[in-house]
Design an enzyme around this catalytic site. Structure first.
Site, PDB file in Angstrom:
ATOM      1  CB  ALA A 199      -4.556   0.095   3.683  1.00  0.00           C
ATOM      2  CG  PHE A 247      -2.121  -0.917   1.011  1.00  0.00           C
ATOM      3  CD1 PHE A 247      -3.208  -0.524   0.262  1.00  0.00           C
ATOM      4  CD2 PHE A 247      -2.125  -2.180   1.575  1.00  0.00           C
ATOM      5  CE1 PHE A 247      -4.294  -1.369   0.074  1.00  0.00           C
ATOM      6  CE2 PHE A 247      -3.199  -3.034   1.396  1.00  0.00           C
ATOM      7  CZ  PHE A 247      -4.286  -2.623   0.641  1.00  0.00           C
ATOM      8  CD  GLU A 301     -12.026  -8.710   8.504  1.00  0.00           C
ATOM      9  OE1 GLU A 301     -12.383  -7.527   8.423  1.00  0.00           O
ATOM     10  OE2 GLU A 301     -10.932  -9.111   8.075  1.00  0.00           O
TER      11      GLU A 301
HETATM   12  C1  LIG Z   1      -5.103 -10.129   7.121  1.00  0.00           C
HETATM   13  C2  LIG Z   1      -4.982  -8.627   7.101  1.00  0.00           C
HETATM   14  C3  LIG Z   1      -6.125  -7.847   7.056  1.00  0.00           C
HETATM   15  C4  LIG Z   1      -6.021  -6.455   7.024  1.00  0.00           C
HETATM   16  N1  LIG Z   1      -7.159  -5.717   6.949  1.00  0.00           N
HETATM   17  C5  LIG Z   1      -7.073  -4.369   6.843  1.00  0.00           C
HETATM   18  C6  LIG Z   1      -8.249  -3.577   6.665  1.00  0.00           C
HETATM   19  O1  LIG Z   1      -9.367  -4.095   6.626  1.00  0.00           O
HETATM   20  N2  LIG Z   1      -8.091  -2.224   6.533  1.00  0.00           N
HETATM   21  C7  LIG Z   1      -6.858  -1.636   6.564  1.00  0.00           C
HETATM   22  O2  LIG Z   1      -6.770  -0.421   6.407  1.00  0.00           O
HETATM   23  N3  LIG Z   1      -5.739  -2.357   6.738  1.00  0.00           N
HETATM   24  C8  LIG Z   1      -5.804  -3.709   6.876  1.00  0.00           C
HETATM   25  N4  LIG Z   1      -4.676  -4.449   7.045  1.00  0.00           N
HETATM   26  C9  LIG Z   1      -3.379  -3.756   7.213  1.00  0.00           C
HETATM   27  C10 LIG Z   1      -2.803  -3.303   5.894  1.00  0.00           C
HETATM   28  O3  LIG Z   1      -2.833  -4.347   4.956  1.00  0.00           O
HETATM   29  C11 LIG Z   1      -1.378  -2.826   6.152  1.00  0.00           C
HETATM   30  O4  LIG Z   1      -1.408  -1.775   7.094  1.00  0.00           O
HETATM   31  C12 LIG Z   1      -0.721  -2.339   4.866  1.00  0.00           C
HETATM   32  O5  LIG Z   1      -0.587  -3.414   3.967  1.00  0.00           O
HETATM   33  C13 LIG Z   1       0.659  -1.738   5.153  1.00  0.00           C
HETATM   34  O6  LIG Z   1       1.210  -1.300   3.957  1.00  0.00           O
HETATM   35  P1  LIG Z   1       2.790  -1.331   3.745  1.00  0.00           P
HETATM   36  O7  LIG Z   1       3.047  -0.663   2.435  1.00  0.00           O
HETATM   37  O8  LIG Z   1       3.472  -0.809   4.956  1.00  0.00           O
HETATM   38  O9  LIG Z   1       3.163  -2.864   3.673  1.00  0.00           O
HETATM   39  P2  LIG Z   1       2.605  -4.023   2.745  1.00  0.00           P
HETATM   40  O10 LIG Z   1       1.340  -3.647   2.096  1.00  0.00           O
HETATM   41  O11 LIG Z   1       2.623  -5.242   3.612  1.00  0.00           O
HETATM   42  O12 LIG Z   1       3.700  -4.160   1.612  1.00  0.00           O
HETATM   43  C14 LIG Z   1       5.010  -4.539   1.882  1.00  0.00           C
HETATM   44  C15 LIG Z   1       5.650  -5.003   0.601  1.00  0.00           C
HETATM   45  O13 LIG Z   1       7.056  -5.087   0.797  1.00  0.00           O
HETATM   46  C16 LIG Z   1       7.553  -6.248   0.192  1.00  0.00           C
HETATM   47  N5  LIG Z   1       8.788  -6.606   0.893  1.00  0.00           N
HETATM   48  C17 LIG Z   1       8.932  -6.912   2.203  1.00  0.00           C
HETATM   49  N6  LIG Z   1      10.216  -7.147   2.477  1.00  0.00           N
HETATM   50  C18 LIG Z   1      10.913  -6.958   1.321  1.00  0.00           C
HETATM   51  C19 LIG Z   1      12.279  -7.077   0.979  1.00  0.00           C
HETATM   52  N7  LIG Z   1      13.210  -7.386   1.884  1.00  0.00           N
HETATM   53  N8  LIG Z   1      12.640  -6.833  -0.302  1.00  0.00           N
HETATM   54  C20 LIG Z   1      11.696  -6.515  -1.238  1.00  0.00           C
HETATM   55  N9  LIG Z   1      10.387  -6.403  -0.964  1.00  0.00           N
HETATM   56  C21 LIG Z   1      10.001  -6.623   0.308  1.00  0.00           C
HETATM   57  C22 LIG Z   1       6.422  -7.252   0.351  1.00  0.00           C
HETATM   58  O14 LIG Z   1       6.528  -8.289  -0.608  1.00  0.00           O
HETATM   59  C23 LIG Z   1       5.192  -6.370   0.162  1.00  0.00           C
HETATM   60  O15 LIG Z   1       4.789  -6.337  -1.188  1.00  0.00           O
HETATM   61  C24 LIG Z   1      -4.740  -5.841   7.068  1.00  0.00           C
HETATM   62  C25 LIG Z   1      -3.601  -6.636   7.120  1.00  0.00           C
HETATM   63  C26 LIG Z   1      -3.711  -8.004   7.128  1.00  0.00           C
HETATM   64  C27 LIG Z   1      -2.465  -8.849   7.155  1.00  0.00           C
END
Ligand SMILES: Cc1cc2nc3c(=O)[nH]c(=O)nc-3n(C[C@H](O)[C@H](O)[C@H](O)COP(=O)(O)OP(=O)(O)OC[C@H]3O[C@@H](n4cnc5c(N)ncnc54)[C@H](O)[C@@H]3O)c2cc1C
Length: 430
Positions: free
Chosen positions: A325, A16, A172
């Site tokens: 997100a 995200f 959920e």
């Molecule tokens: C089951 C579940 C349900 C959820 N439900 C909700 C909801 O209903 N509403 C809401 O707002 N939020 C929800 N969330 C939380 C939300 O998904 C996260 O807050 C959000 O995804 C965080 O975004 P991010 O960009 O920090 O990380 P992420 O979206 O997790 O993305 C991280 C990315 O980094 C990549 N990555 C990691 N390490 C490395 C590396 N060393 N090298 C290269 N790439 C790497 C991964 O492959 C991934 O694509 C939920 C989470 C989960 C697990």
């Protein structure tokens, strides 16, 4: 073709936060490299529907390349970031190096087993597609094994599902499991009555959905009970193995024989966070998040931003923002704008999170939602949940497919993605 610009922005993670940062830079005169260890963006909020057979993995994932294909200044690299040479401004990949001028680390989080990493083998968490298909395999393999089991006690254990953690993910999962057992599966098995399956939702804190208003916790607990889920609050898990969990409530311990334990409890920063913190002398908080300033940058390295689930913004004493997100996306937009502002010799005010509200679904026509002081539960909240999640899927094609599956499921209770695939890491016929 990738446009050539002098300033190199490297983004680790196409979730995200990272994807939003890349999209916000689409018209900028910088070169953007989006590196992810996966070739797709994953919509984690619907992972539980993959785990419980309602949706297929491809419904909630979109190839990163296709998402930025019209963005001439951006390239996508499939690779795993493993470390940093901060003085030389080089990101180290498992199989190479990438120079950067600005680095945006948006690598997300993993599960956390509160000092018991050995529990992961018995109780999978839900963060990746593999996690979801592993849960799916265990859930539906347990029903299959129960159908063949002669021994009553063993059959009862196979039909006992324990979900740990009553945050949105646990709630959920438990709700969807109950709907499977009571509505989707019953007419398909001949020997077992799937409606007798026991679903336990275990929460160490005093209420379910602790991040929501108290009245929502009460509504959610009542809705879960109505679906046949047994909720155990103020109850800690003290042991998990292949055949059982041990729960502690006050001074009393109880052993529950079960073949399936699902983990929806703690999370901690992705492993790359530790390497970044070491390379930059940044602090990590107790949940493994990198502590950054109010501008989302590492204080000793202003050219390195950390956003999303991996970031603890505003210093160690500031309360961490929720791991959701909208936080990651707003930070992605913010650091993109700040990068451009700096290139124009300007600055921006500190990052400020605008909370759009939160919602969780429990089951059919059962959800809770709150936006500021405005609270909603039941059918209206459920419709709002469906709409928000549908619109938040990044591609129109996925929205259409998910809408069709949900419509079909609503009419028939059927869940067609109940495939038992992949390696059977854990025997379920115990
Ligand atoms: C089951 C579940 C349900 C959820 N439900 C909700 C909801 O209903 N509403 C809401 O707002 N939020 C929800 N969330 C939380 C939300 O998904 C996260 O807050 C959000 O995804 C965080 O975004 P991010 O960009 O920090 O990380 P992420 O979206 O997790 O993305 C991280 C990315 O980094 C990549 N990555 C990691 N390490 C490395 C590396 N060393 N090298 C290269 N790439 C790497 C991964 O492959 C991934 O694509 C939920 C989470 C989960 C697990």
């Amino acid at each position: 073709m990738t446009g050539l610009h002098a300033h190199q922005v490297v983004i680790v993670g196409g979730g995200f936060g990272g994807l939003q940062a890349a999209l916000a830079l689409r018209h900028a005169e910088v070169s953007v490299t989006l590196v992810d260890q996966r070739n797709f963006h994953l919509f984690q909020p619907l992972l539980y529907q993959v785990a419980t057979g309602a949706l297929s993995p491809a419904n909630i994932a979109s190839p990163l390349r296709s998402l930025v294909k019209r963005q001439a200044n951006t390239r996508v690299l499939l690779g795993k970031a493993v470390g940093l040479d901060a003085p030389r401004k080089i990101l180290r990949l498992a199989d190479g190096e990438l120079p950067y001028d600005t680095l945006i680390v948006a690598a997300g989080a993993r599960h956390h087993y509160f000092g018991h990493p050995e529990w992961e083998a018995h109780a999978p968490g839900l963060k990746t597609i593999e996690d979801a298909t592993s849960m799916r395999r265990r859930i539906f393999a347990a029903f299959e094994a129960a159908e063949r089991e002669e021994d009553d006690a063993k059959r009862a254990a196979l039909l006992t599902f324990v979900v740990v953690g009553a945050g949105p993910t646990g709630v959920e999962l438990a709700g969807a499991l109950a709907e499977n057992a009571r509505h989707t599966l019953p007419r398909e098995f001949r020997r077992i009555d799937t409606a007798t399956a026991r679903i336990l939702l275990v929460e160490a804190g005093p209420r379910v959905l602790a991040g929501f208003a108290e009245e929502h916790s009460v509504n959610a607990a009542a809705a879960l009970a109505g679906l046949g889920v047994t909720v155990r609050i103020s109850t800690a898990v003290v042991k998990i193995d292949d055949h059982s969990v041990v729960l502690r409530h006050g001074t009393e311990e109880e052993l529950i024989a079960t073949g399936t334990v699902l983990w929806g409890a703690g999370v901690q920063g992705a492993p790359i966070g530790k390497a970044v913190a070491e390379a930059t002398a940044a602090a990590l908080d107790r949940a493994g998040r990198i502590v950054v300033g109010v501008d989302c940058a590492i204080p000793t390295h202003p050219e390195i931003f950390v956003i999303g689930d991996l970031a603890h913004v505003g210093g160690i004493d500031a309360p961490p923002l929720p791991g959701v997100a909208p936080v990651a996306m707003q930070q992605g937009t913010y650091v993109a704008k700040l990068t451009l502002a700096r290139l124009a010799q300007r600055t921006l005010p500190p990052f400020r999170y605008r909370d759009p509200g939160s919602m969780a679904t429990i089951g059919r026509r059962l959800a809770v939602a709150q936006v500021g002081r405005w609270k909603l539960s039941g059918t209206l909240a459920w419709l709002a949940w469906l709409f928000v999640h549908l619109m938040a899927l990044v591609r129109f094609e996925n929205r259409l497919l998910v809408l069709m599956q949900w419509g079909w499921h609503y009419l028939t209770w059927n869940r067609n993605a109940r495939l038992i695939t992949g390696r059977d890491e854990k025997p379920t016929d115990s």
